[in-house]
Motif scaffolding. Structure first.
Motif, PDB file in Angstrom:
ATOM      1  N   ARG A  40       0.901  -1.128   0.116  1.00 42.53           N
ATOM      2  CA  ARG A  40      -0.090  -0.006  -0.107  1.00 42.53           C
ATOM      3  C   ARG A  40       0.881   1.165  -0.181  1.00 42.53           C
ATOM      4  N   VAL A  41       1.975   1.226   0.840  1.00 44.27           N
ATOM      5  CA  VAL A  41       2.949   2.405   0.710  1.00 44.27           C
ATOM      6  C   VAL A  41       3.604   2.576  -0.517  1.00 44.27           C
ATOM      7  N   GLU A  42       3.904   1.477  -1.083  1.00 45.26           N
ATOM      8  CA  GLU A  42       4.465   1.520  -2.566  1.00 45.26           C
ATOM      9  C   GLU A  42       3.392   2.082  -3.606  1.00 45.26           C
ATOM     10  N   GLU A  43       2.275   1.634  -3.328  1.00 37.29           N
ATOM     11  CA  GLU A  43       1.308   2.215  -4.635  1.00 37.29           C
ATOM     12  C   GLU A  43       1.050   3.995  -3.983  1.00 37.29           C
ATOM     13  N   LEU A  44       1.320   4.173  -2.944  1.00 41.29           N
ATOM     14  CA  LEU A  44       1.091   5.573  -2.603  1.00 41.29           C
ATOM     15  C   LEU A  44       2.351   6.351  -3.078  1.00 41.29           C
ATOM     16  N   VAL A  45       3.526   5.827  -2.871  1.00 41.54           N
ATOM     17  CA  VAL A  45       4.626   6.455  -3.354  1.00 41.54           C
ATOM     18  C   VAL A  45       4.955   6.448  -4.977  1.00 41.54           C
ATOM     19  N   GLY A  46       4.266   5.525  -5.477  1.00 42.26           N
ATOM     20  CA  GLY A  46       4.406   5.429  -7.002  1.00 42.26           C
ATOM     21  C   GLY A  46       5.601   4.386  -7.409  1.00 42.26           C
ATOM     22  N   GLY A  47       6.152   3.460  -6.733  1.00 43.41           N
ATOM     23  CA  GLY A  47       7.136   2.684  -6.958  1.00 43.41           C
ATOM     24  C   GLY A  47       7.547   1.877  -5.866  1.00 43.41           C
ATOM     25  N   ALA A  48       8.397   0.727  -6.271  1.00 43.10           N
ATOM     26  CA  ALA A  48       8.918  -0.250  -5.528  1.00 43.10           C
ATOM     27  C   ALA A  48       9.770   0.422  -4.628  1.00 43.10           C
ATOM     28  N   LEU A  49       9.903  -0.189  -3.144  1.00 41.07           N
ATOM     29  CA  LEU A  49      10.828   0.495  -2.256  1.00 41.07           C
ATOM     30  C   LEU A  49      12.037  -0.643  -2.135  1.00 41.07           C
ATOM     31  N   PHE A  50      11.681  -1.839  -2.202  1.00 39.95           N
ATOM     32  CA  PHE A  50      12.638  -2.722  -2.156  1.00 39.95           C
ATOM     33  C   PHE A  50      12.508  -3.834  -3.152  1.00 39.95           C
ATOM     34  N   VAL A  51      13.747  -4.453  -3.404  1.00 40.39           N
ATOM     35  CA  VAL A  51      13.582  -5.701  -4.410  1.00 40.39           C
ATOM     36  C   VAL A  51      14.627  -6.948  -3.744  1.00 40.39           C
ATOM     37  N   ARG A  52      14.304  -7.939  -4.075  1.00 37.79           N
ATOM     38  CA  ARG A  52      14.694  -9.468  -3.592  1.00 37.79           C
ATOM     39  C   ARG A  52      16.165  -9.476  -3.754  1.00 37.79           C
ATOM     40  N   SER A  53      17.065  -9.822  -3.028  1.00 36.58           N
ATOM     41  CA  SER A  53      18.502 -10.326  -3.495  1.00 36.58           C
ATOM     42  C   SER A  53      18.911 -11.798  -2.845  1.00 36.58           C
ATOM     43  N   HIS A  54      20.181 -12.050  -3.123  1.00 34.96           N
ATOM     44  CA  HIS A  54      20.532 -13.375  -2.481  1.00 34.96           C
ATOM     45  C   HIS A  54      20.676 -13.493  -0.959  1.00 34.96           C
ATOM     46  N   SER A  55      20.495 -11.963  -0.433  1.00 29.66           N
ATOM     47  CA  SER A  55      20.890 -11.730   1.102  1.00 29.66           C
ATOM     48  C   SER A  55      19.812 -11.243   1.706  1.00 29.66           C
ATOM     49  N   GLY A  56      18.377 -11.190   0.976  1.00 24.12           N
ATOM     50  CA  GLY A  56      17.556 -10.804   1.667  1.00 24.12           C
ATOM     51  C   GLY A  56      16.635  -9.674   0.787  1.00 24.12           C
ATOM     52  N   VAL A  57      16.289  -8.705   1.354  1.00 24.57           N
ATOM     53  CA  VAL A  57      15.685  -7.444   0.333  1.00 24.57           C
ATOM     54  C   VAL A  57      16.700  -6.329   0.365  1.00 24.57           C
ATOM     55  N   GLN A  58      16.793  -5.490  -0.580  1.00 20.96           N
ATOM     56  CA  GLN A  58      17.711  -4.414  -0.611  1.00 20.96           C
ATOM     57  C   GLN A  58      16.637  -2.946  -1.185  1.00 20.96           C
ATOM     58  N   PRO A  59      16.974  -1.823  -0.643  1.00 17.85           N
ATOM     59  CA  PRO A  59      16.296  -0.974  -1.015  1.00 17.85           C
ATOM     60  C   PRO A  59      16.483  -0.615  -2.727  1.00 17.85           C
ATOM     61  N   THR A  60      15.653   0.062  -3.381  1.00 19.56           N
ATOM     62  CA  THR A  60      15.673   0.536  -4.554  1.00 19.56           C
ATOM     63  C   THR A  60      16.334   1.951  -4.590  1.00 19.56           C
ATOM     64  N   PRO A  61      16.518   2.657  -5.565  1.00 26.07           N
ATOM     65  CA  PRO A  61      16.993   4.072  -5.468  1.00 26.07           C
ATOM     66  C   PRO A  61      15.753   4.939  -4.921  1.00 26.07           C
TER      67      PRO A  61
END
Length: 318
Positions: A40-61
């Motif tokens: 819901r927050v990502e919909e509000l701000v208009g983009g993904a905040l995190f992406v999955r990586s081999h070590s968990g999740v990492q913030p997007t720009p």
């Protein structure tokens, strides 16, 4: 829906833990509830905040931008609603405590630069729990605490805290002659037959975290040696055991320090202080001094420096 404080805490918790599941546990939410709120927050701000990586999740720009601003907002909110009792601050010696980090070599000078006219004393302890107790009993004015993810140090008023480094990986120290010493990273499961040196300060959760991580990797660690902070280095160099270490330390002679694959253990650094001993301005000065001291020594371990440079979201706010 509008963003509110709980959403900012949620975003920061995910960034600090590197996991939606761990962040949910920290905030007392279910993982599905946390995921739904994040969407819901990502919909509000208009983009993904995190992406999955081999070590968990990492913030997007976009996520890094929002996290940086959220941490500023939360710092101000916590100061506003915290224990606001006035303090004239120390007029002589500022008593600092610190867990055993590479930056202890710079803390006295860096914090002293930020508090002209004050002398700085320093107590170094392997246990964050002992430092927390010293703060509670008034034996220290402020301290830099290392907290293993999944464990917390209880701090009660007038002690308050602010995160310095929200998340960093724990590394492993091996003999330079170890069969795995040439690997860029070490899988924890490959250490199942090793003798282990107990982490210092076991009362703050570090030993329990070691056992939990090893069990998750499919084995029970054979903890054969109990050595105070730093005293286990000759055992590692001689090939008698392996040990978990703070990543900012350079590898001592005869040893190598490597990251663990998948980051099975992470920690955070927290600055805690007594509001009845330090004013808001003095506490901010101590924080800046500790942040600069830590940054001074990130490059002591080039492997950690590479990780640090690719994770700007964990850098302290100066």
């Amino acid at each position: 829906m509008d963003l509110d404080i709980r959403h900012l805490r949620m975003i920061c918790a995910i960034a600090e833990t590197g996991s939606v599941t761990r962040a949910a546990a920290r905030l007392g939410l279910s993982q599905p509830a946390m995921t739904n709120q994040l969407h819901r927050v990502e919909e509000l701000v208009g983009g993904a905040l995190f992406v999955r990586s081999h070590s968990g999740v990492q913030p997007t720009p976009l996520g890094r931008q929002i996290i940086a601003r959220a941490r500023i907002v939360l710092m101000e909110v916590d100061a506003l609603f915290g224990d606001l009792r006035g303090s004239s601050g120390p007029t002589g010696v500022v008593r600092l405590g610190c867990v055993h980090l590479a930056c202890v070599a710079s803390i006295v000078d860096r914090v002293g630069d930020m508090l002209p006219g004050c002398e700085i004393s320093l107590r170094i302890e392997p246990s964050a729990a002992l430092l927390g107790e010293a703060l509670a009993h008034g034996h220290l004015d402020a301290a830099l605490l290392g907290v293993i993810e999944g464990f917390d140090i209880t701090l009660t008023a007038p002690v308050v805290s602010r995160t310095l480094i929200p998340r960093y990986p724990i590394f492993i120290a091996l003999s330079a002659n170890h069969r795995l010493s040439g690997h860029e990273e070490i899988h924890l499961a490959d250490l199942k037959d090793e003798h282990w040196i107990s982490p210092p300060g076991a009362d703050d959760g570090s030993l329990a975290a070691l056992r939990a991580s090893c069990r998750a990797a499919g084995f029970e660690p054979n903890v054969r040696y109990d050595a105070p902070s730093g005293a286990g280095r000759p055992l590692v160099a001689a090939g008698h055991g392996v040990r978990l270490v703070d990543p900012s330390w350079p590898a001592p002679s005869g040893t190598v320090v490597r990251p663990l694959a998948g980051q099975p253990q992470t920690a955070r650094l927290v600055v805690a202080w007594r509001r009845d001993r330090l004013s808001n301005e003095q506490a901010a000065a101590v924080y800046r001094g500790l942040a600069i001291a830590y940054s001074d020594h990130v490059g002591d371990n080039p492997i950690f420096k590479r990780w640090w440079d690719t994770h700007p979201e964990v850098h302290p706010l100066l």
